[in-house]
Design an enzyme around this catalytic site. Structure first.
Site, mmCIF file in Angstrom:
data_model
loop_
_atom_site.group_PDB
_atom_site.id
_atom_site.type_symbol
_atom_site.label_atom_id
_atom_site.label_comp_id
_atom_site.label_asym_id
_atom_site.label_seq_id
_atom_site.Cartn_x
_atom_site.Cartn_y
_atom_site.Cartn_z
ATOM 1 C CG HIS A 154 3.578 -1.553 2.643
ATOM 2 N ND1 HIS A 154 3.263 -1.870 2.327
ATOM 3 C CD2 HIS A 154 4.499 -1.776 3.752
ATOM 4 C CE1 HIS A 154 2.333 -2.576 3.257
ATOM 5 N NE2 HIS A 154 3.091 -2.503 4.588
ATOM 6 C CB CYS A 203 3.066 -5.680 17.196
ATOM 7 S SG CYS A 203 2.197 -4.808 17.606
ATOM 8 C CG HIS A 227 -2.011 -5.037 14.751
ATOM 9 N ND1 HIS A 227 -0.919 -4.561 15.523
ATOM 10 C CD2 HIS A 227 -2.098 -5.308 13.877
ATOM 11 C CE1 HIS A 227 0.273 -4.902 14.622
ATOM 12 N NE2 HIS A 227 -0.026 -4.657 12.969
ATOM 13 C CB CYS A 259 -1.689 -4.388 20.126
ATOM 14 S SG CYS A 259 -0.919 -4.076 19.188
ATOM 15 C CB CYS A 302 0.561 -8.459 19.526
ATOM 16 S SG CYS A 302 -0.562 -7.526 18.025
ATOM 17 C CE LYS A 329 -5.592 -7.056 4.554
ATOM 18 N NZ LYS A 329 -4.972 -7.861 5.095
ATOM 19 C CG HIS A 364 -0.359 -0.365 2.639
ATOM 20 N ND1 HIS A 364 0.262 0.749 3.223
ATOM 21 C CD2 HIS A 364 -0.197 -0.895 3.610
ATOM 22 C CE1 HIS A 364 0.998 0.407 4.648
ATOM 23 N NE2 HIS A 364 0.205 -0.603 4.056
ATOM 24 C CE LYS A 390 -3.189 1.349 12.699
ATOM 25 N NZ LYS A 390 -3.846 0.518 13.052
HETATM 26 N N1 MSP Z 1 8.454 -6.799 8.542
HETATM 27 C C1 MSP Z 1 8.744 -5.813 9.231
HETATM 28 C C2 MSP Z 1 9.614 -4.970 9.187
HETATM 29 C C3 MSP Z 1 11.176 -5.668 9.026
HETATM 30 S S1 MSP Z 1 12.531 -5.089 8.930
HETATM 31 C C4 MSP Z 1 13.716 -5.883 9.331
HETATM 32 C C5 MSP Z 1 7.504 -4.696 9.174
HETATM 33 N N2 MSP Z 1 6.650 -4.678 7.643
HETATM 34 S S2 MSP Z 1 5.581 -3.903 7.993
HETATM 35 O O1 MSP Z 1 5.165 -4.564 6.224
HETATM 36 O O2 MSP Z 1 4.880 -3.661 8.685
HETATM 37 O O3 MSP Z 1 6.272 -2.406 6.835
HETATM 38 C C6 MSP Z 1 6.474 -1.483 8.393
HETATM 39 C C7 MSP Z 1 6.850 -0.751 7.389
HETATM 40 O O4 MSP Z 1 6.086 -0.383 6.402
HETATM 41 C C8 MSP Z 1 6.708 1.141 8.518
HETATM 42 O O5 MSP Z 1 8.153 1.246 9.350
HETATM 43 C C9 MSP Z 1 6.879 1.984 7.762
HETATM 44 O O6 MSP Z 1 8.402 1.845 6.144
HETATM 45 C C10 MSP Z 1 5.894 1.429 6.350
HETATM 46 N N3 MSP Z 1 4.380 1.936 6.283
HETATM 47 C C11 MSP Z 1 3.929 1.116 6.772
HETATM 48 N N4 MSP Z 1 2.212 2.025 6.427
HETATM 49 C C12 MSP Z 1 3.062 2.840 6.269
HETATM 50 C C13 MSP Z 1 1.780 4.400 6.794
HETATM 51 N N5 MSP Z 1 0.749 4.840 6.784
HETATM 52 N N6 MSP Z 1 2.783 5.840 6.944
HETATM 53 C C14 MSP Z 1 4.528 5.701 6.849
HETATM 54 N N7 MSP Z 1 4.772 4.451 6.631
HETATM 55 C C15 MSP Z 1 4.696 3.433 6.557
HETATM 56 O O7 MSP Z 1 7.127 -3.882 10.262
#
Ligand code: MSP
Length: 480
Positions: free
Chosen positions: A25, A139, A156, A153, A136, A306, A22, A303
Site C-alpha cells: 500500500h 477479491c 487468494h 482464485c 471470491c 500473512k 503494508h 508473494k
Molecule cells: N479496495 C480496493 C481498491 C478500491 S479503489 C476504488 C483494493 N484494496 S487493496 O487494499 O487490496 O489495495 C490494492 C492496492 O494496494 C494495489 O492496487 C496496489 O496499489 C497496492 N498493493 C498491494 N500490494 C502490493 C504489492 N505487493 N505490490 C505493489 N502494490 C501493492 O484493491
C-alpha cells in the site's frame, strides 16, 4: 494579472480496512506523494486523494472474526492507514472513507441516476437479473471458470463461493465500442502501453454485464429502490473518486475533475480501465485522463502474505532507515510499471552505495572543501537545462527509477570530476574555486530535483547550498 494555476488531480486506490497497511500500500501512496510534490513544484494546484474502502462482505467477515462491531473495526483500521502515512511523509489533501456519510449519499444519488440512464446503444443502463456463478470474497469479485488456476482464485489461493442470487446488473456489454474508442484514441490513457493492450484485448474478447448490488451483504449502502439489496462494494468504492470532490455540484468537483491520474497496481486494472469509465459515461461524467498501473512486488522472491509471515510494515522500516531512504529505495530499485522484488538486504546495499557513499559523501566532501578554503559561491537554480528536460520527461511517464538514475549519473560524474581535479592538491585559489563551484552547482541542481522523492534530505541540501558561504553540514547518511 496572475495566471490561473493549472490543476492536477491524483488518486490512489482506497485500501481495504480488513488489513493493516503494508509496504505494498505504501508503494502506491509514496508514488502518488512524489507526483503530488513534483507537480506542485512545477506550479500546479494539486489535489491528492487517498483513503479506505470499508464496506462489503470481506470487511464484515473480518470484523466478525475479530469480534468487533463493524463500524468500530473500520474506525480502528482506517486510523492505522492515516497513521502510517505520517512517518512516510505523505501529504494527501483528503483522506476519504467509504463509510463517510457524504460519500454514502453520493453513492445513493448515483444509483438513482443509473436507474433512469441509457447505454450508448439505447438500452437501460441497469436491469434486474440473476447471477449464478463464482464469487471470491478476498477479491470482492465475481469470477469465471477461466479466471481460476487449478480451481482456485489465483490471488487468494481459495476456492471461490458458488453463488446464486438476484442482483441489479449494469449493462457493461453495451460499452465495448465506446471504451475501445476512448482508449485507442488515448482520450483515456491506459499506461504503461502493455496494460493498454491488455485492456483492449479484454474488450475485444467481449464484455459481460456486471452485478452492481448484492442481496446477502448487510454491510453496504442500500440500493435506494430495492431495500433487499446493498450496492456492490466495488461500485461503492470507485465512486470515492468523485464523492471526495463533492460530486455533482461541489466546488472541488468543478475544479479538479476529471482525474489527471488514477494510480494503482495491475491487480485492479479492469475495475479502473473498463468498469469505472463505463459507469462514468452512464451518469454523463467526463472520464479520467489516465489510469496508470504499476507492477506488483514480491518480498525476497515470495508473494507477501500473512501466512508466510513476510509482510513488511512501512512504519518499522521508516523508524529504522527514515522515510527518505524507504522512498528512495522503493522508487529506484525497479521500474514502476513492472514487477519487482523487495529485499531489506538490497535496501541496505543501495543505502551504502547510493546514499552514504554517493550523495552523502559528495555533499560532505564538497561542503568541507568549500568551508576549509573559505570560498564564496553564487549558485543558480536549475542551471542544468538538459538534466531538467530529461527529468521532466521521465516524471511525466512515471519513470521514477529512470528519473532517479539520471540524477545519480550526474552525482557520479561530479564525484569523478572532483577526484580527477583533486582541488586539495591545488595551489591557485581561483582554480580551486572553479572546480568546487562546478561540483556545488551540480549538487544544488540535483537537490532541487530530489525534493519530491526525499523531501527531508533534499531540503537540507538545498538550504545548505543556497548560501554564499557553504558550510559543512551534518552527516546525511551515517554508515549502517
Ligand atoms: N479496495 C480496493 C481498491 C478500491 S479503489 C476504488 C483494493 N484494496 S487493496 O487494499 O487490496 O489495495 C490494492 C492496492 O494496494 C494495489 O492496487 C496496489 O496499489 C497496492 N498493493 C498491494 N500490494 C502490493 C504489492 N505487493 N505490490 C505493489 N502494490 C501493492 O484493491
Amino acid at each position: 494579472m496572475t495566471a490561473k494555476k493549472e490543476k492536477f488531480y491524483i488518486t490512489t486506490p482506497i485500501y481495504y480496512v480488513n488489513d493493516k497497511p503494508h509496504i505494498g500500500h505504501a508503494y502506491t501512496t509514496i508514488a502518488a506523494d512524489v507526483l503530488t510534490r513534483y507537480y506542485k513544484l512545477t506550479g500546479k494546484e494539486v489535489f491528492f486523494l487517498t483513503g479506505t474502502d470499508e464496506h462489503g462482505a470481506k470487511i464484515e467477515k473480518s470484523a466478525k472474526k475479530a469480534g468487533i462491531d463493524v463500524q468500530k473495526f473500520c474506525d480502528q483500521n482506517a486510523a492505522r492507514f492515516k497513521q502510517a502515512w505520517k512517518p512516510l511523509n505523505i501529504k494527501y489533501d483528503k483522506f476519504i472513507r467509504t463509510t463517510d456519510k457524504e460519500h454514502e449519499q453520493v453513492v445513493t444519488e448515483v444509483l438513482k441516476k443509473l436507474k433512469t440512464a441509457k447505454t450508448p446503444l439505447g438500452n437501460d443502463a441497469i436491469f434486474e437479473g440473476e447471477y449464478k456463478g463464482l464469487y471470491c470474497t478476498g477479491c470482492e469479485a465475481f469470477l469465471t471458470e477461466a479466471d481460476l488456476v487449478e480451481g482456485l482464485c489465483p490471488a487468494h489461493k481459495k476456492k471461490p463461493e458458488l453463488v446464486k442470487e438476484k442482483n441489479w446488473f449494469f449493462k457493461l456489454s453495451d460499452y465495448e465500442e465506446f471504451l475501445k474508442n476512448k482508449i485507442s484514441k488515448k482520450e483515456l490513457k491506459v499506461q504503461p502501453i502493455a496494460r493498454e493492450n491488455e485492456v483492449l484485448s479484454l474488450i475485444q474478447g467481449g464484455l459481460q454485464d456486471i452485478a452492481i448490488s448484492r442481496p446477502n451483504v448487510k454491510w453496504g449502502v442500500p440500493v435506494p429502490f430495492d431495500k433487499d439489496q446493498t450496492i456492490y462494494v466495488w461500485i461503492d468504492a470507485l465512486l470515492n473518486y468523485i464523492s471526495a470532490l463533492d460530486y455533482p455540484s461541489g466546488k472541488d468537483f468543478k475544479k479538479f475533475w476529471p482525474a489527471d491520474i488514477h494510480l494503482m497496481a495491475k491487480d485492479i486494472l479492469k475495475f479502473h480501465a473498463v468498469i469505472w469509465p463505463a459507469l462514468l459515461a452512464a451518469i454523463e461524467v467526463e472520464l479520467p485522463k489516465k489510469v496508470y498501473t504499476h507492477g506488483f512486488f514480491t518480498i525476497e522472491g515470495q508473494k507477501m502474505s500473512k501466512s508466510l509471515g513476510n509482510v513488511i510494515d512501512p512504519i518499522e522500516l521508516c523508524e529504522k532507515y527514515s522515510a527518505d531512504v524507504v522512498r528512495y529505495y522503493l522508487l529506484s530499485e525497479f521500474a514502476f510499471g513492472e514487477d519487482g522484488d523487495f529485499s531489506v538486504k538490497r535496501l541496505e546495499e543501495r543505502y551504502t552505495s547510493d546514499l552514504a557513499n554517493g550523495l552523502g559523501n559528495l555533499v560532505s566532501r564538497t561542503s568541507n572543501l568549500l568551508e576549509k578554503n573559505n570560498i564564496l559561491v553564487n549558485l543558480k537554480q536549475n542551471s542544468d537545462k538538459q538534466l531538467l528536460k530529461i527529468f521532466d520527461k521521465e516524471m511525466a511517464e512515471c519513470n521514477f527509477n529512470e528519473a532517479l538514475g539520471k540524477i545519480w549519473s550526474k552525482l557520479k560524474e561530479s564525484d569523478e570530476f572532483l577526484s580527477t581535479k583533486a582541488p586539495w592538491k591545488m595551489e591557485d585559489k581561483k582554480e580551486i574555486k572553479r572546480v568546487l563551484e562546478v561540483v556545488a552547482q551540480n549538487i544544488y541542481n540535483v537537490a532541487l530535483l530530489l525534493r519530491p522523492f526525499m523531501p527531508v534530505t533534499a531540503e537540507k541540501v538545498v538550504e545548505q547550498f543556497s548560501q554564499k558561504n557553504i558550510k559543512k553540514g551534518e552527516i546525511l547518511f551515517p554508515r549502517l
